[in-house]
Design a protein around this motif. Structure first.
Motif, PDB file in Angstrom:
ATOM      1  N   PHE A   1      -5.819   4.856   2.650  1.00  0.00           N
ATOM      2  CA  PHE A   1      -6.658   4.353   3.747  1.00  0.00           C
ATOM      3  C   PHE A   1      -6.224   2.943   4.171  1.00  0.00           C
ATOM      4  N   MET A   2      -5.904   2.110   3.216  1.00  0.00           N
ATOM      5  CA  MET A   2      -5.453   0.748   3.561  1.00  0.00           C
ATOM      6  C   MET A   2      -4.130   0.805   4.294  1.00  0.00           C
ATOM      7  N   GLY A   3      -3.277   1.705   3.917  1.00  0.00           N
ATOM      8  CA  GLY A   3      -1.992   1.848   4.590  1.00  0.00           C
ATOM      9  C   GLY A   3      -2.160   2.315   6.021  1.00  0.00           C
ATOM     10  N   ARG A   4      -3.172   3.142   6.274  1.00  0.00           N
ATOM     11  CA  ARG A   4      -3.405   3.621   7.637  1.00  0.00           C
ATOM     12  C   ARG A   4      -3.954   2.516   8.517  1.00  0.00           C
ATOM     13  N   ARG A   5      -4.759   1.608   7.878  1.00  0.00           N
ATOM     14  CA  ARG A   5      -5.361   0.523   8.652  1.00  0.00           C
ATOM     15  C   ARG A   5      -4.358  -0.533   9.046  1.00  0.00           C
ATOM     16  N   ARG A   6      -3.248  -0.607   8.269  1.00  0.00           N
ATOM     17  CA  ARG A   6      -2.239  -1.655   8.531  1.00  0.00           C
ATOM     18  C   ARG A   6      -0.929  -0.978   8.887  1.00  0.00           C
TER      19      ARG A   6
ATOM     20  N   VAL B   1      -7.259   4.826  -1.968  1.00  0.00           N
ATOM     21  CA  VAL B   1      -7.467   3.481  -1.413  1.00  0.00           C
ATOM     22  C   VAL B   1      -6.189   3.034  -0.700  1.00  0.00           C
ATOM     23  N   ALA B   2      -5.053   3.238  -1.354  1.00  0.00           N
ATOM     24  CA  ALA B   2      -3.767   2.863  -0.760  1.00  0.00           C
ATOM     25  C   ALA B   2      -3.521   3.637   0.528  1.00  0.00           C
TER      26      ALA B   2
ATOM     27  N   GLU C   1       2.735  -2.632   8.250  1.00  0.00           N
ATOM     28  CA  GLU C   1       3.349  -2.805   6.936  1.00  0.00           C
ATOM     29  C   GLU C   1       4.522  -1.901   6.703  1.00  0.00           C
TER      30      GLU C   1
ATOM     31  N   GLN D   1       0.966   4.215  -2.987  1.00  0.00           N
ATOM     32  CA  GLN D   1       0.830   5.663  -2.765  1.00  0.00           C
ATOM     33  C   GLN D   1       1.948   6.441  -3.439  1.00  0.00           C
TER      34      GLN D   1
ATOM     35  N   TRP E   1       0.822  -1.216   0.000  1.00  0.00           N
ATOM     36  CA  TRP E   1       0.000   0.000   0.000  1.00  0.00           C
ATOM     37  C   TRP E   1       0.848   1.255   0.000  1.00  0.00           C
TER      38      TRP E   1
END
Lengths: 285, 274, 266
Positions: free
Chosen positions: A274-279, A271-272, A282, A14, A10
């Motif tokens: 938000f997904m990066g913030r959730r994980r 999308v990247a 990583e 970005q 992710w």
């Protein structure tokens, strides 16, 4: 500013290297130029306003087309100018090209007018003329309002304008039925509106590049402008109205898919994000 | 007044005016330079700024009769004088370019062939541009051009115009990469802005109309067609905001103009008064 | 802003009122009254950006925009003078890239005087004030080339910018420079926001000289212009209310009033 190299999928999504983005965009442009997917173009109210303003010019008056643009904006302003010239020839309105800024524009527009004139068997000096680049901007417009032959003096080919057949009877601003400003430069419209349209009530229409057009909607809304061509879209709409689809229509095919690509890239980036913030893990490999 | 600004009637008189003007200017500038100290120079700048601003301001605001007041006839010759003075600075710019690039070529600094290319391009455009301008061609679109006009056409239409267009086209790529990098929905306002941007972007191209072409134009939901929605955003959201921005900038420009006219900005441009 | 041939009575009255408010504010400020200016991040960041260039030992690039001598360029030159004084104090090299030839001698004088004022006249290098080209995109590419060859650490772009703005800032970003930009024209602001670290927008640009120097005269003028804007907003709201609730009668009265006021420019 330099950033740390991205870790994780992710993070990488970005920070897609810009060369890939340029390659994708170039691919979309080439694809649409070679294999265009033609979509219908419906003229907007603003474009119809320009066509109607040209149509409403009385027989005994002429149109001024002020071509204040240069080669950098030619992909937008060139087709706009051509479509307006086509409309003038089709509706049998005599016009004069001129230029207050960016002297290059009057030569480029002259080449366009010569090309289009051949299709309609239009004669220079009778059906159209080119006043050339005129120095002085506001001062020139004030002089034109009072005495056109004296203010303009010579045309693009250094001949006295008073010798041109179409200029007989063209004395001052009351001989002008419409001014169309085609420009990619800021500041020119305010001169025409303040010194010609406002004091003398001369109808005014315009054509702008897409990036500057939003700033001029207030003038369209207030009725100071009869119509407005907005970027290549406006040029394509005008080409459709005059039944001469040309480069602007081709540009719109390309632009459609380029806009879609940019939207897809923005969505991927978000999308990247938000997904990066959730994980959070990583990023720490 | 018209005799004051009329062209010189004979070449000899014109030459005399030029020589007197040149010599007189040099003497005047020398005397001012020697006679006025820093305070005197600042005072002179302030007076000239005030008088110049007063001229245009007074001509605009003074009541008129038949669209004229006592200063209106002076506007054109004064504007022409200012344009001529401005044109002299083109020579300064050319001097600066020749100085910098000449030094690069003379000292063979890294990249000196680029500086040599500058001189070749500058001289080619200058020579052929002037030559073709003063070569009469007769009819508007002759089938055969004199060779110097042909060279100018190649330089202008074949090189200069396409180079300008190509440079402008770089923006498309830069916009794509900048939009991808910068548009992040970090806040609610950013999300709102992005949605509006998507709608307007799609509304401006045929594919947007195609995406929502399933909504009939006569149905009550026609407002949600992308091209209609995009136009609504431009006319009802963008336009009032643009008007507001124009108000603010105009007032800011007025205040700045007043400060410059009354030389209140002196301390910020040049060394502060002691 | 539309240009008119001559003012009418409405404009004369409006100009007199606005100028009186601004001048009154200036006089109040000169008499020692404290005037508040909110923080403008783009202007506060100037010192930090210069510090970065000093630490990296690389030069600063300043572009005063593409306009000729006018209000916008004069404001840009005022900001340039401030930046030169700071850069001279830290012994950091500053390069100025000029597009309009008539700005070139003025910029030279501003920079030379600023070095003198900073007590470092020997640091002034005339070859660092560079006229690039008066063609828009030739200027953009020439400036980008200058940025790359000189490896600038910080870019300041203040003034009137047009289509070439994104070329300048995107390349500056790719070179890793800190970028602070400011322009009153809203067209290019979105591109600056997408590519620069700090952006000074619209009115903030005209407030720059007051904000940076905090001279009473300038801060007073800033407060005066804000008061004038408030009055204009109130007039707009009044007009909207009258037009909405009185409709046709208000339009008739407005037309008569405007015709009376418009006499005086005929």
């Amino acid at each position: 500013m330099t950033q740390a190299p991205p870790h994780g999928f992710w993070q990488r999504m970005q920070q897609i290297p810009r060369y890939y983005i340029y390659a994708l965009l170039a691919g979309v442009v080439i694809w649409q130029l070679l294999f265009p997917i033609r979509l219908p173009i419906a003229p907007s109210r603003a474009t119809l306003g320009v066509r109607d303003a040209i149509r409403n010019v009385p027989e005994d008056k002429i149109v001024i087309i002020s071509v204040d643009w240069d080669a950098s904006t030619q992909p937008e302003t060139g087709p706009q100018t051509q479509a307006i010239i086509e409309a003038c020839f089709q509706l049998k309105k005599r016009f004069a090209i001129m230029n207050l800024a960016a002297p290059m524009g009057v030569k480029l527009a002259n080449d366009i007018a010569l090309r289009v004139a051949r299709r309609y068997n239009a004669k220079y000096g009778v059906d159209w003329c080119n006043w050339g680049y005129k120095v002085g901007q506001g001062n020139f417009l004030m002089a034109v309002a009072k005495n056109i032959p004296k203010a303009v003096a010579t045309d693009f080919y250094n001949k006295p304008v008073s010798e041109l057949p179409m200029m007989r009877g063209v004395e001052n601003i009351s001989s002008i039925g419409l001014v169309v400003e085609v420009t990619g430069l800021a500041g020119m419209t305010e001169l025409w509106l303040g010194l010609i349209q406002g004091p003398y009530g001369t109808p005014f229409a315009s054509a702008y590049t897409a990036v500057m057009a939003p700033g001029y909607y207030p003038y369209l809304d207030s009725g100071q402008m009869k119509g407005m061509l907005v970027g290549a879209k406006g040029a394509a709409e005008m080409e459709t109205l005059v039944n001469r689809p040309g480069s602007a229509v081709a540009i719109m095919n390309v632009q459609s898919w380029a806009h879609l690509l940019i939207i897809v890239l923005i969505v991927i980036g978000n999308v990247a994000y938000f997904m990066g913030r959730r994980r959070p893990g990583e990023g720490r490999r | 007044m018209s005799r004051l600004f009329a062209p010189a009637p004979t070449p000899r008189l014109l030459a005399a005016y030029l020589v007197i003007g040149l010599v007189g200017s040099v003497i005047l500038i020398y005397l001012l330079h020697r006679g006025l100290g820093p305070r005197g120079r600042r005072w002179l700048i302030a007076v000239v700024t005030f008088v110049a601003g007063l001229f245009y301001g007074l001509e605009f605001y003074y009541p008129v009769h038949n669209r004229k007041n006592f200063l209106t006839d002076w506007i054109e010759p004064v504007s022409v004088m200012i344009a001529v003075i401005g044109a002299f600075t083109v020579g300064l710019g050319i001097y600066s370019l020749c100085q910098v690039h000449g030094r690069n070529v003379a000292r063979r600094r890294p990249g000196w062939p680029n500086s040599l290319a500058f001189f070749v391009a500058f001289l080619a455009m200058l020579v052929f541009g002037l030559w073709s301008h003063y070569t009469p061609v007769g009819e508007p679109a002759p089938k055969v051009l004199p060779w110097q006009n042909g060279v100018y056409e190649v330089l202008f239409n074949g090189l200069f115009a396409p180079l300008q267009t190509a440079t402008f086209s770089l923006l498309a790529f830069y916009i794509a990469s900048a939009a991808y990098r910068a548009f992040r929905m970090r806040t609610a306002e950013a999300a709102l802005m992005m949605i509006a941007a998507f709608i307007v972007m799609l509304g401006q191209v045929p594919v947007g109309a195609w995406i929502t072409s399933g909504i009939p134009l006569t149905s009550p939901w026609a407002f949600f067609r992308l091209e209609t929605l995009g136009e609504w955003i431009l006319n009802w959201l963008n336009m009032p905001a643009q008007r507001g921005i124009v108000f603010g900038i105009a007032v800011g420009a007025l205040a700045m103009s007043l400060r410059v006219w009354l030389s209140l900005e002196r301390g910020t441009f040049f060394s502060e008064q002691r | 802003m539309a240009t008119l041939e001559h003012a009418n009575w409405f404009m004369r009255g409006l100009f007199a009122a606005m100028s009186a408010i601004i001048v009154a504010s200036v006089l109040l400020a000169q008499r020692g009254r404290e005037m508040f200016i909110r923080r403008i991040p783009g202007l506060t960041a100037i010192e930090e950006a210069i510090g970065r260039a000093t630490e990296m030992g690389r030069p600063i690039l300043f572009s005063p925009g593409l306009d000729g001598i006018g209000i916008i360029t004069l404001q840009a030159l005022a900001i340039l003078a401030y930046i030169v004084r700071l850069a001279a104090a830290q012994a950091t090299r500053l390069i100025v890239a000029i597009r309009a030839s008539e700005v070139y001698p003025v910029a030279e004088e501003v920079v030379r005087e600023a070095y003198d004022a900073a007590g470092r006249p020997e640091a002034y290098r005339p070859e660092d004030i560079r006229f690039i080209s008066d063609e828009q995109f030739a200027y953009a590419l020439g400036t980008v080339g200058l940025m790359a060859r000189e490896r600038v650490a910080t870019n300041f772009l203040f003034g009137g910018f047009y289509a070439e703005a994104l070329i300048l800032t995107e390349n500056g970003r790719a070179l890793g420079a800190v970028q602070v930009a400011g322009t009153p024209d809203p067209t290019q602001i979105p591109f600056f926001i997408a590519t620069c670290d700090y952006v000074v927008i619209g009115d903030e640009f005209y407030a720059a000289s007051a904000y940076l120097t905090r001279e009473p005269t300038l801060t007073g003028s800033l407060v005066g212009q804000d008061i004038v804007k408030g009055i204009l907003v109130a007039l707009v709201l009044l007009g909207v209310g009258i037009a909405t609730y009185l409709g046709g009668a208000a339009n008739e009265a407005h037309n008569l009033l405007w015709q009376a006021l418009a006499r005086g420019s005929q």
